[in-house]
Design an enzyme around this catalytic site. Sequence first.
Site, PDB file in Angstrom:
ATOM      1  N   ASP A   1      -5.179  -2.583 -19.631  1.00 38.92           N
ATOM      2  CA  ASP A   1      -4.115  -2.272 -20.587  1.00 38.92           C
ATOM      3  C   ASP A   1      -4.588  -2.430 -22.030  1.00 38.92           C
ATOM      4  O   ASP A   1      -4.275  -1.606 -22.883  1.00 38.92           O
ATOM      5  CB  ASP A   1      -2.911  -3.179 -20.334  1.00 38.92           C
ATOM      6  CG  ASP A   1      -1.778  -2.909 -21.303  1.00 38.92           C
ATOM      7  OD1 ASP A   1      -1.360  -1.736 -21.422  1.00 38.92           O
ATOM      8  OD2 ASP A   1      -1.325  -3.863 -21.957  1.00 38.92           O
TER       9      ASP A   1
ATOM     10  N   MET B   1       7.958 -12.373   0.218  1.00 40.51           N
ATOM     11  CA  MET B   1       7.999 -13.469   1.185  1.00 40.51           C
ATOM     12  C   MET B   1       7.189 -14.694   0.755  1.00 40.51           C
ATOM     13  O   MET B   1       7.009 -15.626   1.528  1.00 40.51           O
ATOM     14  CB  MET B   1       7.508 -12.995   2.560  1.00 40.51           C
ATOM     15  CG  MET B   1       8.323 -11.854   3.122  1.00 40.51           C
ATOM     16  SD  MET B   1      10.086 -12.243   3.178  1.00 40.51           S
ATOM     17  CE  MET B   1      10.750 -10.608   3.294  1.00 40.51           C
TER      18      MET B   1
END
Length: 161
Positions: free
Chosen positions: A130, A75
């Site tokens: 990561d 949204m």
Amino acid sequence: MSQFTHINEQGNAKMVDVSDKKITKRTATAHSSITVNEEIHTQIVEHTNDKGNVLNTAQIAGVMAAKQTSTIIPMCHPLPLTGIDIQFNWQQNQADYTLNIQATVSTTGKTGVEMEALTATSVTALTIYDMTKALDKGMIIGETYLLTKTGGKSGDFQREQ
């Protein structure tokens, strides 16, 4: 509490129509963190990670994430961002190190940039994870929250410490 504006008459989600809102300068600053062991801290600070400069890569990932927020948060409105700044601050704990991440995002538009700042800090922390997870998968990504926001109908916000 005000009525939710992201729900239509049928009770389903909708993207809010901001057509009638005023264009104002809007900023938001968010915080996140990642706690790492001494070996990871040393690699990051000394730029010896095999994958490259961890903070530089994470900073670029955070900027890219802020610009793509509307593609991953359903949204959110696509916004023409006018500035994104991501800063880091190390804090030494007893047995490890916490990297505090702060992202400030700005625009001139009809809706705020809180989600963009929050997304930037989150993706920055995830990128650090990561790039260093080969050394330790036990890193902890800390609380992520809005620090400040300015502009718009709801006015300014400052998190109390």
